[in-house]
Write an enzyme that holds these catalytic residues in place. Structure first.
Site, PDB file in Angstrom:
ATOM      1  N   HIS A  56       0.831  -1.221   0.000  1.00  0.00           N
ATOM      2  CA  HIS A  56       0.000   0.000   0.000  1.00  0.00           C
ATOM      3  C   HIS A  56       0.859   1.262   0.000  1.00  0.00           C
ATOM      4  O   HIS A  56       0.475   2.286   0.570  1.00  0.00           O
ATOM      5  CB  HIS A  56      -0.927   0.011   1.223  1.00  0.00           C
ATOM      6  CG  HIS A  56      -1.986  -1.054   1.171  1.00  0.00           C
ATOM      7  ND1 HIS A  56      -3.211  -0.872   0.596  1.00  0.00           N
ATOM      8  CD2 HIS A  56      -1.967  -2.324   1.626  1.00  0.00           C
ATOM      9  CE1 HIS A  56      -3.921  -1.988   0.702  1.00  0.00           C
ATOM     10  NE2 HIS A  56      -3.198  -2.879   1.315  1.00  0.00           N
ATOM     11  N   ASN A 130     -10.288  -2.582   2.617  1.00  0.00           N
ATOM     12  CA  ASN A 130     -10.009  -2.538   1.175  1.00  0.00           C
ATOM     13  C   ASN A 130     -11.297  -2.260   0.431  1.00  0.00           C
ATOM     14  O   ASN A 130     -12.371  -2.224   1.031  1.00  0.00           O
ATOM     15  CB  ASN A 130      -9.453  -3.895   0.706  1.00  0.00           C
ATOM     16  CG  ASN A 130      -7.952  -4.041   0.962  1.00  0.00           C
ATOM     17  OD1 ASN A 130      -7.239  -3.074   1.167  1.00  0.00           O
ATOM     18  ND2 ASN A 130      -7.491  -5.285   0.976  1.00  0.00           N
TER      19      ASN A 130
HETATM   20 FE1  HDE Z   1      -2.494  -4.796   5.335  1.00  0.00          FE
HETATM   21  N1  HDE Z   1      -0.739  -4.061   5.929  1.00  0.00           N
HETATM   22  N2  HDE Z   1      -1.977  -6.605   5.986  1.00  0.00           N
HETATM   23  N3  HDE Z   1      -4.251  -5.596   4.723  1.00  0.00           N
HETATM   24  N4  HDE Z   1      -3.062  -3.010   4.792  1.00  0.00           N
HETATM   25  C1  HDE Z   1      -0.323  -2.767   5.800  1.00  0.00           C
HETATM   26  O1  HDE Z   1       0.820  -1.590   7.509  1.00  0.00           O
HETATM   27  C2  HDE Z   1      -0.929  -6.888   6.787  1.00  0.00           C
HETATM   28  C3  HDE Z   1      -4.669  -6.910   4.820  1.00  0.00           C
HETATM   29  C4  HDE Z   1      -4.306  -2.623   4.373  1.00  0.00           C
HETATM   30  O2  HDE Z   1      -3.026   3.508   4.157  1.00  0.00           O
HETATM   31  C5  HDE Z   1       0.992  -2.531   6.462  1.00  0.00           C
HETATM   32  O3  HDE Z   1       1.185   0.611   7.790  1.00  0.00           O
HETATM   33  C6  HDE Z   1      -0.917  -8.265   7.168  1.00  0.00           C
HETATM   34  C7  HDE Z   1      -6.077  -7.032   4.667  1.00  0.00           C
HETATM   35  C8  HDE Z   1      -4.334  -1.237   4.088  1.00  0.00           C
HETATM   36  O4  HDE Z   1      -1.485   3.352   5.732  1.00  0.00           O
HETATM   37  C9  HDE Z   1       1.359  -3.870   7.032  1.00  0.00           C
HETATM   38  C10 HDE Z   1      -1.973  -8.834   6.548  1.00  0.00           C
HETATM   39  C11 HDE Z   1      -6.527  -5.761   4.446  1.00  0.00           C
HETATM   40  C12 HDE Z   1      -3.054  -0.766   4.335  1.00  0.00           C
HETATM   41  C13 HDE Z   1       0.150  -4.713   6.681  1.00  0.00           C
HETATM   42  C14 HDE Z   1      -2.634  -7.802   5.822  1.00  0.00           C
HETATM   43  C15 HDE Z   1      -5.393  -4.887   4.488  1.00  0.00           C
HETATM   44  C16 HDE Z   1      -2.290  -1.881   4.787  1.00  0.00           C
HETATM   45  C17 HDE Z   1       2.053  -1.940   5.589  1.00  0.00           C
HETATM   46  C18 HDE Z   1      -2.409 -10.292   6.568  1.00  0.00           C
HETATM   47  C19 HDE Z   1      -7.956  -5.302   4.167  1.00  0.00           C
HETATM   48  C20 HDE Z   1      -2.544   0.658   4.160  1.00  0.00           C
HETATM   49  C21 HDE Z   1       2.237  -0.546   6.056  1.00  0.00           C
HETATM   50  C22 HDE Z   1      -2.813 -10.734   7.888  1.00  0.00           C
HETATM   51  C23 HDE Z   1      -8.924  -5.781   5.136  1.00  0.00           C
HETATM   52  C24 HDE Z   1      -2.901   1.483   5.349  1.00  0.00           C
HETATM   53  C25 HDE Z   1       1.397  -0.419   7.195  1.00  0.00           C
HETATM   54  C26 HDE Z   1      -2.430   2.913   5.061  1.00  0.00           C
HETATM   55  C27 HDE Z   1      -0.949  -1.785   5.210  1.00  0.00           C
HETATM   56  C28 HDE Z   1       0.073  -5.958   7.170  1.00  0.00           C
HETATM   57  C29 HDE Z   1      -3.767  -8.027   4.981  1.00  0.00           C
HETATM   58  C30 HDE Z   1      -5.483  -3.480   4.230  1.00  0.00           C
HETATM   59  C31 HDE Z   1       2.653  -4.455   6.492  1.00  0.00           C
HETATM   60  C32 HDE Z   1       0.140  -8.934   8.099  1.00  0.00           C
HETATM   61  C33 HDE Z   1      -6.868  -8.329   4.742  1.00  0.00           C
HETATM   62  C34 HDE Z   1      -5.538  -0.452   3.611  1.00  0.00           C
HETATM   63  O5  HDE Z   1       1.515  -3.779   8.399  1.00  0.00           O
END
Ligand code: HDE
EC number: 1.11.1.6
Length: 487
Positions: A56, A130
């Site tokens: 993201h 999302n």
């Molecule tokens: Fe993320 N995700 N994600 N994700 N995600 C990040 O956090 C993660 C997942 C989502 O605009 C990270 O600050 C794991 C689902 C958004 O700042 C990180 C798993 C959904 C954003 C991270 C998921 C999301 C992130 C990277 C699996 C929708 C941007 C930078 C368990 C429901 C937020 C950060 C913003 C960002 C981890 C899966 C949405 C790496 C471990 C499912 C919108 O921490």
């Protein structure tokens, strides 16, 4: 001395005498190390970038307000910001793509981040979703592997469809989401014309301590509009920041986008009896079983003053709950509860919640001290431990999470249900003929470059299990027969 108001200064506030010429010994002599303005300027420039988000990375954001439109909601949650019709809460949202780097194009086929921070009077509530109601996988342990296949090949540093389809064809739980992703909603026309979802199941607790399971739906009041792939590819070249620019201009022109927030509400006891595992984020709850209930309206009405300060430093975490809203046992959500704040501590620092865009309007009152970039009074002279005899802040039992029973063995346990095909097939079958054709064309286009035949065959077998027509049409487009029908 000129009126100080408009005098350029160094970082330490001293007026700058000359910002055009370095300090040299004579006209052509060497530059002097005592030119501290030059040294500071070059050194700060080297330190302007913080690590981009590992996923993201490319995104844009805006401020706005959330207004409750349904008095009934307080029956299901004691969350103060949802307590009464008309109650308003300031919020900040960040939209994003998933796989691309921070300079990549907006109009790619990819889910879109839909991260909302509500600045409530009980602390920040972050709903980090999302634009898709489901996800590719359902256990956090697979996330780094999945993302590696969406990024660049370790040798060539190129995107590689073999990696993506190798992973998807070996993780059939991804079928529902890749069907959604390769359908029309895989490329939103703008961020204003897409819906947002919490995706996971969350738990709401009301004043009587009763628990309910909920799923969040932000429905665009602008309607849903998408780009076809050729147009999107052209836009990615002509204006890679198209979505970012669209949102900024719309708000600048007073054309404030809004979304109506709904929840699906499942009685606590239904969870284990429901036909689908409500904690499996690759599955939806049918709206016939659990109709959507209106909660409120989110309107975006202010652009950031400064992108880096407000968007790049924004730190959203699914672990930022407020009383009345809690986690469900969804394994993806559980993994995210660690990962986000860990990412923020790495990317923005231990005290990232002191940065204005992350600062709770309700204030903080705890025993956390010190750490890099501590910009408040660090607790002043107050004791930095609890319990204490000096009147320091104490816990509030009302904020304890609602107790719940658990049972079973400690083990690395797979989900009990492996039906990854019915809901994906339902999604395919509810598409119009034109939508099906665009879906098939998208997959054929994305699978044609796949080099390994076994990957293609394995993926075709999976499409076929969802719907024979689904599998056959993609196979035909690739010049294959589906494995199930090979002579
Ligand atoms: Fe993320 N995700 N994600 N994700 N995600 C990040 O956090 C993660 C997942 C989502 O605009 C990270 O600050 C794991 C689902 C958004 O700042 C990180 C798993 C959904 C954003 C991270 C998921 C999301 C992130 C990277 C699996 C929708 C941007 C930078 C368990 C429901 C937020 C950060 C913003 C960002 C981890 C899966 C949405 C790496 C471990 C499912 C919108 O921490």
């Amino acid at each position: 001395m000129a009126d100080r108001k408009n005098v350029q200064t160094t970082g330490s506030g001293a007026p700058v005498g000359d910002n055009q010429n370095s300090l040299t010994a004579g006209t052509r002599g060497p530059t002097l190390i005592q030119d501290v303005h030059l040294l500071e300027k070059l050194a700060h420039f080297n330190r302007e970038r913080i690590p981009e988000r590992v996923v993201h990375a490319k995104g844009g954001g805006a401020h706005g307000v959330f207004e409750v439109t349904n008095d009934e909601i307080s029956k299901y949650t004691k969350a103060d910001f949802l307590s009464e019709k008309g109650k308003e809460t300031p919020m900040f949202i960040r939209f994003s793509t998933v796989a691309g780097e921070s300079g990549s194009a907006d109009t790619v086929r990819d889910p879109r981040g839909f991260a909302v921070k509500f600045y409530t009077e009980e602390g920040n509530y972050d709903l980090v979703g999302n634009n898709t109601p489901i996800f590719f996988i359902r256990d956090a342990i697979k996330f780094p592997d999945f993302i590696h296949t969406q990024k660049r090949d370790p040798q060539t540093h190129l995107k590689d469809p073999d990696m993506a389809f190798d992973f998807w064809s070996l993780s059939p739980e991804s079928l529902h989401q890749i069907t959604y992703l390769h359908g029309d909603r895989g490329i939103p026309a703008t961020w204003r014309h897409m819906n947002g979802y919490g995706s996971h199941t969350f738990k709401w607790i009301n004043d009587q301590g009763e628990a309910f399971w909920v799923k969040y739906h932000f429905v665009s009041d602008q309607g849903v509009k998408n780009l076809d792939e050729p147009t999107a590819n052209q836009m990615a070249g002509e204006n890679p920041d198209y979505h970012t620019e669209d949102l900024f201009n719309a708000i600048e022109e007073g054309d404030y986008p809004s979304w109506t927030l709904y929840v699906q509400i499942m009685p606590y006891e239904d969870a284990l009896a429901y036909k689908w595992d409500p904690f499996d984020v690759t599955k939806i709850w049918s709206k016939e079983d659990y109709p959507r209930v209106e909660v409120g309206r989110m309107t975006l009405n202010k652009n950031p003053e400064n992108y880096f300060a407000e968007v790049e430093q924004a730190a959203f975490s699914p672990g930022h709950f407020v009383p009345g809203i809690e986690a469900s046992p969804d394994k993806m959500l559980q993994g995210r509860l660690f990962s986000y704040s860990d990412a923020h501590r790495y990317r923005v620092g231990a005290n990232h919640e002191q940065i204005p865009v992350n600062k709770p309007v309700s204030g903080t009152n705890n025993y956390q001290r010190d750490g890099f970039m501590r910009t408040d009074d660090n607790g002043g002279g107050s004791k930095n431990y609890e319990p204490n005899s000096y009147g320091g802040p104490t816990e509030d039992a009302a904020a304890e999470i609602s107790p719940f029973d658990v049972e079973g063995k400690v083990a690395s346990t797979p989900y009990p249900d492996d039906d990854h095909y019915t809901q994906a097939g339902d999604l395919y079958r509810m598409m119009s003929e034109d939508e099906k054709q665009r879906l098939v064309d998208a997959f054929v286009g994305h699978m044609k470059p796949v080099r390994k035949e076994e990957i293609i065959k394995r993926q075709l077998e999976i499409f076929y299990k969802a719907d024979p027509d689904y599998g056959r049409r993609i196979a035909e487009g690739l010049g294959y027969k589906v494995p199930q029908e090979e002579a």
